[in-house]
Scaffold this motif. Structure first.
Motif, mmCIF file in Angstrom:
data_model
loop_
_atom_site.group_PDB
_atom_site.id
_atom_site.type_symbol
_atom_site.label_atom_id
_atom_site.label_comp_id
_atom_site.label_asym_id
_atom_site.label_seq_id
_atom_site.Cartn_x
_atom_site.Cartn_y
_atom_site.Cartn_z
ATOM 1 N N LYS A 189 0.862 -1.177 0.000
ATOM 2 C CA LYS A 189 0.000 0.000 0.000
ATOM 3 C C LYS A 189 0.898 1.226 0.000
ATOM 4 C CE LYS A 189 -4.035 -1.982 2.325
ATOM 5 N NZ LYS A 189 -4.980 -1.846 3.472
ATOM 6 N N ASN A 288 -8.646 -7.451 -3.568
ATOM 7 C CA ASN A 288 -9.102 -6.124 -3.154
ATOM 8 C C ASN A 288 -8.485 -5.031 -4.014
ATOM 9 O OD1 ASN A 288 -10.740 -7.041 -1.030
ATOM 10 N ND2 ASN A 288 -8.974 -7.185 0.344
ATOM 11 N N TYR A 313 -19.508 -0.760 6.831
ATOM 12 C CA TYR A 313 -18.894 0.335 7.545
ATOM 13 C C TYR A 313 -19.933 1.345 8.036
ATOM 14 C CZ TYR A 313 -19.434 3.671 3.704
ATOM 15 O OH TYR A 313 -19.936 4.521 2.748
ATOM 16 N N VAL A 325 -10.728 7.996 7.656
ATOM 17 C CA VAL A 325 -9.730 7.379 6.769
ATOM 18 C C VAL A 325 -8.800 8.423 6.168
ATOM 19 C CG1 VAL A 325 -11.132 5.361 6.244
ATOM 20 C CG2 VAL A 325 -11.335 7.387 4.797
ATOM 21 N N GLU A 547 -5.073 3.856 -0.570
ATOM 22 C CA GLU A 547 -5.920 2.711 -0.908
ATOM 23 C C GLU A 547 -7.166 2.630 -0.041
ATOM 24 O OE1 GLU A 547 -1.875 1.665 -2.520
ATOM 25 O OE2 GLU A 547 -2.663 2.666 -0.735
ATOM 26 N N ASP A 548 -7.031 2.901 1.255
ATOM 27 C CA ASP A 548 -8.193 2.828 2.144
ATOM 28 C C ASP A 548 -9.186 3.951 1.871
ATOM 29 O OD1 ASP A 548 -7.093 0.595 3.290
ATOM 30 O OD2 ASP A 548 -6.302 1.644 5.042
ATOM 31 N N ARG A 551 -11.046 2.909 -1.295
ATOM 32 C CA ARG A 551 -12.011 1.864 -0.960
ATOM 33 C C ARG A 551 -13.232 2.451 -0.260
ATOM 34 N NH1 ARG A 551 -14.198 -1.964 -2.686
ATOM 35 N NH2 ARG A 551 -12.317 -3.187 -2.977
ATOM 36 N N THR A 552 -13.015 3.339 0.700
ATOM 37 C CA THR A 552 -14.134 3.921 1.451
ATOM 38 C C THR A 552 -15.053 4.721 0.539
ATOM 39 O OG1 THR A 552 -12.829 4.025 3.488
ATOM 40 C CG2 THR A 552 -14.740 5.476 3.343
#
Length: 632
Positions: A189, A288, A313, A325, A547-548, A551-552
């Motif tokens: 990441k 992912n 979430y 995030v 990356e997070d 994704r969120t």
């Protein structure tokens, strides 16, 4: 990090998997090539690295081919190492090109992590060679006092060396627990570009992360230059020299390497007995990550009574989740390494280890407020703002207002607005240099954006209240890490043309346009921006492209991110406006989107110089006009 390169000569390439109808050229003597290793070293040296080094790997045919006898291949070396670090063997030294292949690695290091200095290329006891330009923020464990290049080198050395590179099945030569190079890289990441010679399989691995956050240019072998080259930046010798007819030689020498992982396996031709390479592209092995690359959203169309949010979430409201995030992304990029300690040691107490490319707009205000929450109060925070119209540029006005708002929510922090003023007509030599940095991009819009970023990243300006006898004092930012808001508009519907797509085709058309932009951001934005910022000895970091964070935002229903039926400044980037209000920066929450070329007014000045007026530039669609054309 800083920059990497490799030059491969004396080897024939099969690029038919990537380039249709490819005809391999014959290897040429070194004196016929266009760019030298010294040209690339000079370009990387401009970035002010802490160290720069090079290593050569020579491949030799043990026997000349005879009928019915296949030659063997070995790596030329001495008793201590399977590679040589000495003057290359070439035609001028009496060596036949078909008998020797050469891989010349170059690595420049701007060290931001680790307590011990390193010099790239890194070489291990097995003869593997690595040059790495990136940061590991997750997926692979890197201690706070460790260097990620050294950690990656150790892990690559333990990777499988199966020549088939088919990682969907287990090979007999693989030991228990071994993973492949693509499997390892798919874990990372963070932004990266890398070049790695796996000596046991005689394979060159290279590539860039799934979003292209680090530049990597490629020259595919041609009849004019039969070498294969990879480099973080175009050498200065390829700097744009424009004639009166605006034609440029060697225009198409470089390309942006598409995101992904590639391998070149060196073997011996069974028919002619020379070194040959076949190029392969490898898939991401992490499901992912592959989902993020495909960028498919589960919830695009609002439905009556539909309130569910994808995945699990929902424990936090959408705006709180995005805030969380984003804060974690900023934390990873600013605090969880030795950046602050390194900078303070060199520049004294209070020096700013991290700066923000700052317009006072929504994205840069959010990043600044989050940086304040992450960074120890003993450090200053520098906000770098560029203007081509002095105090009258829109970005200068909003920047000054933005600093006041930041001071209100964080009065204990020392904020430094670094005002960088530029006159486009006086930047002749700088403009030519930036044209080499943006290459292979070639439009006036690319040049305008690149020049504005290059000047802003340089941090050479003025700050208010710096001395007793003057309101302003000269200031040069020494921060080595720059936060930028790239990626916010693509993911949260910030561009004006999204409203047109939404009006013409509703939610699905909006989603498809955003997807298109996310999947081409590596080519349109990130390579160019990385090269322009890195040229100042700075490293760009993109919290919105964590990356997070991706994704969120992708997991959220599209209508939670934006409502383009609302006016500009309200419905566009709706989710980020809610985040800004949570941070207490309500003024920034209502600002409309304004691109750097317009907010700094470089586009207006460029239009006047190159087209005579803004009106003429608009009629010519100046943003997409190429600065020069290739010779026919």
């Amino acid at each position: 990090m800083c920059g990497i390169a490799v030059i491969i000569s004396g080897i024939r390439f099969d690029l038919s998997n990537i380039v249709p109808d490819y005809v391999p050229p014959s290897p040429q003597p070194p004196e016929q090539v266009l760019f030298s290793a010294d040209d690339i070293k000079a370009a990387l040296s401009r970035r002010g690295p802490d160290s720069i080094g090079s290593k050569n790997v020579f491949l030799k045919l043990e026997k000349l081919p005879f009928e019915g006898v296949m030659p063997e291949m070995s790596t030329v070396g001495d008793d201590d190492s399977p590679f040589v670090i000495q003057e290359p063997c070439g035609v001028e030294n009496g060596c036949e090109p078909d008998n020797f292949g050469q891989l010349h690695f170059i690595g420049a290091t701007l060290q931001l992590r680790g307590i011990s200095p390193i010099v790239q290329p890194l070489v291990d006891s097995s003869g593997n060679v690595l040059v790495y330009n990136g940061e590991i923020f997750g997926g692979i464990c890197v201690g706070n006092d460790c260097n990620d290049s050294e950690i990656l080198m150790k892990m690559l050395g333990r990777c499988c060396s199966c020549l088939s590179h088919d990682h969907s099945i287990k090979h007999g030569s693989c030991e228990e627990g071994e993973i492949s190079v693509p499997q390892l890289l798919s874990r990372i990441k963070g932004p990266w570009a890398f070049i790695y010679w796996q000596n046991s399989s005689k394979t060159l691995w290279f590539g860039r992360d799934a979003f292209g956050r680090r530049s990597l240019l490629v020259h595919w072998p041609t009849q004019q230059d039969s070498r294969f080259l990879l480099t973080s930046v175009s050498p200065l010798s390829s700097e744009c020299e424009i004639s009166e007819s605006k034609e440029l030689e060697n225009l198409n020498y470089w390309e942006e390497l598409p995101c992904g992982m590639y391998s070149l396996s060196v073997c011996v031709s069974r028919t002619n007995g020379y070194h040959a390479c076949e190029l392969k592209r490898h898939k991401w092995t992490d499901a992912n990550l592959e989902e993020l690359v495909q960028w498919e959203r589960m919830s695009v169309h609002p439905e009556a009574g539909k309130t569910c949010i994808s995945r699990d979430y929902v424990h936090l409201e959408p705006s709180h989740r995005v805030l969380t995030v984003l804060r974690e992304a900023v934390m990873r990029r600013t605090v969880l390494n030795t950046t602050c300690q390194t900078v303070s040691a060199h520049h004294g107490q209070g020096s700013a280890p991290v700066a923000v490319l700052f317009s006072g707009g929504l994205d840069s205000m959010i990043l600044s407020a989050l940086l304040h929450q992450c960074l120890d109060l003993k450090y200053d925070i520098e906000l770098l703002n560029v203007s081509f119209d002095g105090q009258f540029a829109p970005d200068r006005i909003t920047a000054r207002e933005g600093v006041k708002e930041l001071e209100n929510i964080a009065p204990s922090r020392r904020w430094k607005l670094v005002e960088i003023n530029a006159d486009l007509q006086r930047l002749t030599s700088e403009m030519k240099h930036v044209m080499s940095l943006i290459s292979p991009a070639k439009t006036y819009m690319d040049l305008n954006i690149g020049l504005a970023l290059w000047l802003a990243a340089g941090g050479d300006g003025w700050i208010y209240g710096g001395s007793a006898d003057s309101q302003y004092s000269k200031h040069k930012s020494e921060a080595r890490v720059l936060l930028t808001g790239t990626g916010a508009d693509e993911q949260c519907a910030g561009y004006g043309r999204y409203k047109t797509k939404f009006r013409e085709g509703s939610w699905l058309a909006l989603h498809e346009e955003m997807k298109l932009d996310m999947q081409r951001i590596w080519k349109r934005n990130l390579g160019r921006d990385d090269r322009c910022i890195a040229d100042n000895g700075k490293e760009a970091r993109f919290p919105f492209l964590d990356e997070d964070v991706i994704r969120t935002l992708l997991d959220m229903p599209l209508w939670e991110l934006a409502d383009l039926s609302q006016p500009s400044g309200i419905g566009d980037k709706k989710i980020l406006r809610e985040v800004a209000r949570l941070l207490g920066i309500s003024g920034a929450a209502g600002l409309p989107k304004r691109a750097i070329q317009f907010g700094s007014r470089i586009a207006r000045e460029s239009n006047r110089i190159n087209f005579g007026s803004n009106r003429a530039a608009n009629q010519a669609s100046a943003g997409s006009v190429e600065i020069y054309k290739a010779r026919s």
